[in-house]
Design a protein around this motif. Structure first.
Motif, PDB file in Angstrom:
ATOM      1  N   VAL A   1     -64.312  13.673 -37.077  1.00 37.94           N
ATOM      2  CA  VAL A   1     -63.830  14.673 -38.018  1.00 37.94           C
ATOM      3  C   VAL A   1     -65.003  15.585 -38.336  1.00 37.94           C
ATOM      4  O   VAL A   1     -66.082  15.122 -38.694  1.00 37.94           O
ATOM      5  N   CYS A   2     -64.798  16.879 -38.172  1.00 34.28           N
ATOM      6  CA  CYS A   2     -65.856  17.836 -38.451  1.00 34.28           C
ATOM      7  C   CYS A   2     -66.146  17.850 -39.949  1.00 34.28           C
ATOM      8  O   CYS A   2     -65.239  17.938 -40.774  1.00 34.28           O
ATOM      9  N   GLN A   3     -67.409  17.763 -40.291  1.00 38.11           N
ATOM     10  CA  GLN A   3     -67.771  17.720 -41.712  1.00 38.11           C
ATOM     11  C   GLN A   3     -67.729  19.103 -42.350  1.00 38.11           C
ATOM     12  O   GLN A   3     -67.855  19.236 -43.560  1.00 38.11           O
TER      13      GLN A   3
ATOM     14  N   GLU B   1     -62.987  27.586 -33.724  1.00 38.45           N
ATOM     15  CA  GLU B   1     -62.074  26.588 -34.280  1.00 38.45           C
ATOM     16  C   GLU B   1     -62.482  26.166 -35.691  1.00 38.45           C
ATOM     17  O   GLU B   1     -61.682  25.693 -36.478  1.00 38.45           O
ATOM     18  N   CYS B   2     -63.762  26.335 -35.935  1.00 38.78           N
ATOM     19  CA  CYS B   2     -64.338  25.738 -37.135  1.00 38.78           C
ATOM     20  C   CYS B   2     -64.354  26.730 -38.283  1.00 38.78           C
ATOM     21  O   CYS B   2     -65.232  27.575 -38.392  1.00 38.78           O
ATOM     22  N   ILE B   3     -63.346  26.627 -39.124  1.00 41.79           N
ATOM     23  CA  ILE B   3     -63.291  27.515 -40.285  1.00 41.79           C
ATOM     24  C   ILE B   3     -63.273  26.648 -41.532  1.00 41.79           C
ATOM     25  O   ILE B   3     -62.470  25.736 -41.652  1.00 41.79           O
TER      26      ILE B   3
ATOM     27  N   SER C   1     -70.175  17.708 -36.520  1.00 45.43           N
ATOM     28  CA  SER C   1     -69.437  18.945 -36.781  1.00 45.43           C
ATOM     29  C   SER C   1     -69.294  19.725 -35.480  1.00 45.43           C
ATOM     30  O   SER C   1     -69.981  19.461 -34.510  1.00 45.43           O
ATOM     31  N   HIS C   2     -68.357  20.695 -35.520  1.00 44.51           N
ATOM     32  CA  HIS C   2     -68.207  21.609 -34.386  1.00 44.51           C
ATOM     33  C   HIS C   2     -69.555  22.287 -34.117  1.00 44.51           C
ATOM     34  O   HIS C   2     -70.418  22.333 -34.993  1.00 44.51           O
ATOM     35  N   ASP C   3     -69.680  22.869 -32.954  1.00 43.36           N
ATOM     36  CA  ASP C   3     -70.847  23.709 -32.697  1.00 43.36           C
ATOM     37  C   ASP C   3     -70.816  24.878 -33.679  1.00 43.36           C
ATOM     38  O   ASP C   3     -69.742  25.338 -34.081  1.00 43.36           O
TER      39      ASP C   3
HETATM   40 ZN    ZN Z   1     -65.394  22.282 -37.767  1.00 45.41          ZN
END
Ligand code: ZN
Length: 177
Positions: free
Chosen positions: A72-74, A143-145, A136-138
Protein backbone atom coordinates in the motif's frame (compact mmCIF):
# COMPACT_ATOMS: atom_id res chain seq x y z
CA UNK A 1 1.52 -27.14 -0.37
CA UNK A 2 3.98 -27.53 -3.23
CA UNK A 3 7.01 -29.52 -2.23
CA UNK A 4 10.22 -27.60 -2.19
CA UNK A 5 12.88 -28.73 -4.65
CA UNK A 6 15.37 -28.54 -1.79
CA UNK A 7 15.34 -29.10 1.97
CA UNK A 8 14.59 -26.11 4.18
CA UNK A 9 17.65 -26.95 6.22
CA UNK A 10 20.66 -28.39 4.48
CA UNK A 11 24.31 -29.25 4.95
CA UNK A 12 26.25 -26.37 3.43
CA UNK A 13 29.32 -28.59 3.01
CA UNK A 14 27.44 -31.32 1.20
CA UNK A 15 25.77 -28.78 -1.07
CA UNK A 16 29.19 -27.36 -1.95
CA UNK A 17 30.62 -30.86 -2.34
CA UNK A 18 27.97 -31.78 -4.89
CA UNK A 19 28.03 -28.33 -6.56
CA UNK A 20 24.30 -28.09 -5.92
CA UNK A 21 22.58 -25.68 -8.27
CA UNK A 22 18.94 -24.62 -8.43
CA UNK A 23 16.82 -22.69 -10.84
CA UNK A 24 13.37 -22.92 -9.39
CA UNK A 25 10.08 -21.19 -8.73
CA UNK A 26 9.01 -21.33 -5.11
CA UNK A 27 5.37 -21.03 -4.15
CA UNK A 28 4.42 -17.99 -2.08
CA UNK A 29 3.28 -20.05 0.91
CA UNK A 30 6.86 -20.98 1.67
CA UNK A 31 7.59 -17.33 2.49
CA UNK A 32 5.26 -16.48 5.40
CA UNK A 33 7.34 -13.55 6.68
CA UNK A 34 7.45 -11.95 3.24
CA UNK A 35 3.68 -12.44 2.93
CA UNK A 36 3.18 -10.59 6.19
CA UNK A 37 5.46 -7.77 5.10
CA UNK A 38 3.50 -6.88 1.98
CA UNK A 39 -0.12 -6.95 0.78
CA UNK A 40 0.29 -9.90 -1.51
CA UNK A 41 2.87 -11.92 -3.38
CA UNK A 42 1.60 -12.03 -6.94
CA UNK A 43 3.50 -14.97 -8.33
CA UNK A 44 5.89 -17.72 -7.30
CA UNK A 45 9.32 -16.46 -6.35
CA UNK A 46 12.05 -17.04 -8.90
CA UNK A 47 15.22 -18.36 -7.32
CA UNK A 48 18.54 -19.11 -8.98
CA UNK A 49 21.45 -20.09 -6.81
CA UNK A 50 24.41 -22.40 -6.55
CA UNK A 51 26.90 -23.66 -4.03
CA UNK A 52 30.61 -23.76 -4.76
CA UNK A 53 34.07 -23.16 -3.36
CA UNK A 54 35.39 -19.81 -4.49
CA UNK A 55 38.95 -19.17 -5.68
CA UNK A 56 40.16 -18.79 -2.10
CA UNK A 57 38.51 -22.03 -1.04
CA UNK A 58 35.57 -20.48 0.78
CA UNK A 59 32.30 -22.39 0.73
CA UNK A 60 29.91 -20.01 -0.95
CA UNK A 61 26.27 -19.63 -1.90
CA UNK A 62 25.62 -17.22 -4.73
CA UNK A 63 22.49 -16.33 -6.62
CA UNK A 64 19.50 -14.13 -7.16
CA UNK A 65 15.84 -13.92 -6.25
CA UNK A 66 12.91 -12.17 -7.85
CA UNK A 67 9.53 -11.59 -6.24
CA UNK A 68 6.57 -9.59 -7.49
CA UNK A 69 4.62 -8.17 -4.58
CA UNK A 70 2.16 -5.40 -3.80
CA UNK A 71 2.34 -2.77 -1.07
CA UNK A 72 0.00 0.00 0.00
CA UNK A 73 1.49 3.32 -1.03
CA UNK A 74 2.07 5.49 2.01
CA UNK A 75 1.41 8.62 0.00
CA UNK A 76 -1.88 7.80 -1.76
CA UNK A 77 -3.02 4.64 0.04
CA UNK A 78 -3.44 2.75 -3.22
CA UNK A 79 -1.91 -0.62 -3.81
CA UNK A 80 1.01 -0.76 -6.19
CA UNK A 81 3.15 -3.52 -7.64
CA UNK A 82 6.82 -3.73 -6.86
CA UNK A 83 9.44 -6.19 -7.97
CA UNK A 84 11.92 -7.16 -5.29
CA UNK A 85 15.26 -8.22 -6.70
CA UNK A 86 17.99 -9.64 -4.55
CA UNK A 87 21.43 -10.80 -5.54
CA UNK A 88 23.63 -12.39 -2.96
CA UNK A 89 26.97 -14.05 -2.45
CA UNK A 90 27.67 -15.33 1.02
CA UNK A 91 30.07 -17.69 2.68
CA UNK A 92 29.79 -19.77 5.85
CA UNK A 93 33.60 -19.99 6.28
CA UNK A 94 33.99 -17.20 8.81
CA UNK A 95 37.24 -18.49 10.31
CA UNK A 96 38.89 -18.92 6.95
CA UNK A 97 37.70 -15.50 5.81
CA UNK A 98 39.13 -13.98 8.98
CA UNK A 99 42.46 -15.70 8.52
CA UNK A 100 42.58 -14.32 4.97
CA UNK A 101 41.57 -10.91 6.40
CA UNK A 102 38.71 -10.62 3.93
CA UNK A 103 35.84 -11.18 6.36
CA UNK A 104 34.93 -7.46 6.29
CA UNK A 105 34.42 -7.62 2.55
CA UNK A 106 32.27 -10.71 2.58
CA UNK A 107 28.75 -11.44 3.60
CA UNK A 108 29.00 -14.21 6.15
CA UNK A 109 26.10 -16.50 6.98
CA UNK A 110 25.80 -18.32 10.26
CA UNK A 111 25.34 -22.02 10.47
CA UNK A 112 23.35 -23.79 13.18
CA UNK A 113 25.15 -25.41 16.09
CA UNK A 114 25.02 -28.76 14.32
CA UNK A 115 26.60 -27.25 11.20
CA UNK A 116 23.41 -27.13 9.15
CA UNK A 117 22.21 -24.11 7.18
CA UNK A 118 18.67 -22.68 7.14
CA UNK A 119 18.49 -22.29 3.38
CA UNK A 120 14.83 -21.30 3.07
CA UNK A 121 15.09 -18.73 5.87
CA UNK A 122 18.21 -17.31 4.27
CA UNK A 123 16.44 -16.84 0.94
CA UNK A 124 13.48 -15.17 2.63
CA UNK A 125 15.82 -12.88 4.60
CA UNK A 126 17.43 -11.76 1.34
CA UNK A 127 14.05 -10.67 -0.01
CA UNK A 128 12.99 -9.00 3.25
CA UNK A 129 16.13 -6.86 3.07
CA UNK A 130 14.98 -5.54 -0.30
CA UNK A 131 11.75 -4.07 1.06
CA UNK A 132 12.13 -0.29 1.03
CA UNK A 133 11.82 1.58 4.32
CA UNK A 134 9.05 3.71 2.87
CA UNK A 135 6.76 1.91 0.49
CA UNK A 136 5.34 4.30 -2.05
CA UNK A 137 4.88 4.82 -5.77
CA UNK A 138 7.80 6.33 -7.64
CA UNK A 139 7.95 10.11 -7.17
CA UNK A 140 6.65 10.91 -10.65
CA UNK A 141 4.04 8.16 -10.92
CA UNK A 142 0.82 9.80 -12.18
CA UNK A 143 -1.13 7.07 -10.38
CA UNK A 144 -0.02 8.53 -7.12
CA UNK A 145 -2.28 11.34 -6.04
CA UNK A 146 -2.52 12.31 -2.42
CA UNK A 147 -5.90 12.16 -0.75
CA UNK A 148 -7.94 15.36 -0.95
CA UNK A 149 -7.32 16.23 2.65
CA UNK A 150 -3.63 15.56 2.25
CA UNK A 151 -3.71 12.72 4.70
CA UNK A 152 -3.98 9.07 3.84
CA UNK A 153 -5.93 6.55 5.82
CA UNK A 154 -5.19 2.95 6.53
CA UNK A 155 -1.66 1.75 6.84
CA UNK A 156 -0.08 5.07 7.67
CA UNK A 157 -2.37 5.56 10.67
CA UNK A 158 -1.49 2.11 11.85
CA UNK A 159 2.21 2.70 11.42
CA UNK A 160 2.11 5.87 13.52
CA UNK A 161 0.48 3.84 16.27
CA UNK A 162 3.35 1.42 16.09
CA UNK A 163 5.85 4.23 16.06
CA UNK A 164 7.81 4.11 19.34
CA UNK A 165 8.16 7.90 19.39
CA UNK A 166 4.41 8.35 19.10
CA UNK A 167 4.01 5.92 21.98
CA UNK A 168 6.53 7.83 24.04
CA UNK A 169 4.72 11.07 23.29
CA UNK A 170 1.38 9.70 24.43
CA UNK A 171 3.04 8.30 27.54
CA UNK A 172 4.42 11.73 28.34
CA UNK A 173 1.02 13.31 27.81
CA UNK A 174 -0.58 10.80 30.13
CA UNK A 175 1.98 11.56 32.81
CA UNK A 176 1.15 15.27 32.64
CA UNK A 177 -2.48 14.57 33.50
ZN1 ZN B 1 0.98 6.39 -4.32
Amino acid sequence: MQELPFSKVISFDKAVGSSAQYSVKIEQEHFPRLSESCCSILEPIEANFRFFKDLQGLSTIEGSLKAKVTFVCQRCSKEFVKELNSTFSSTCDEQKAKSLKIDQKLDIVELNDDGTFNLLDFLEDCLLLEIPFITSHDEDDPECIENENGWSFGKIVKSSEDNPFAKLQSLKENLKK
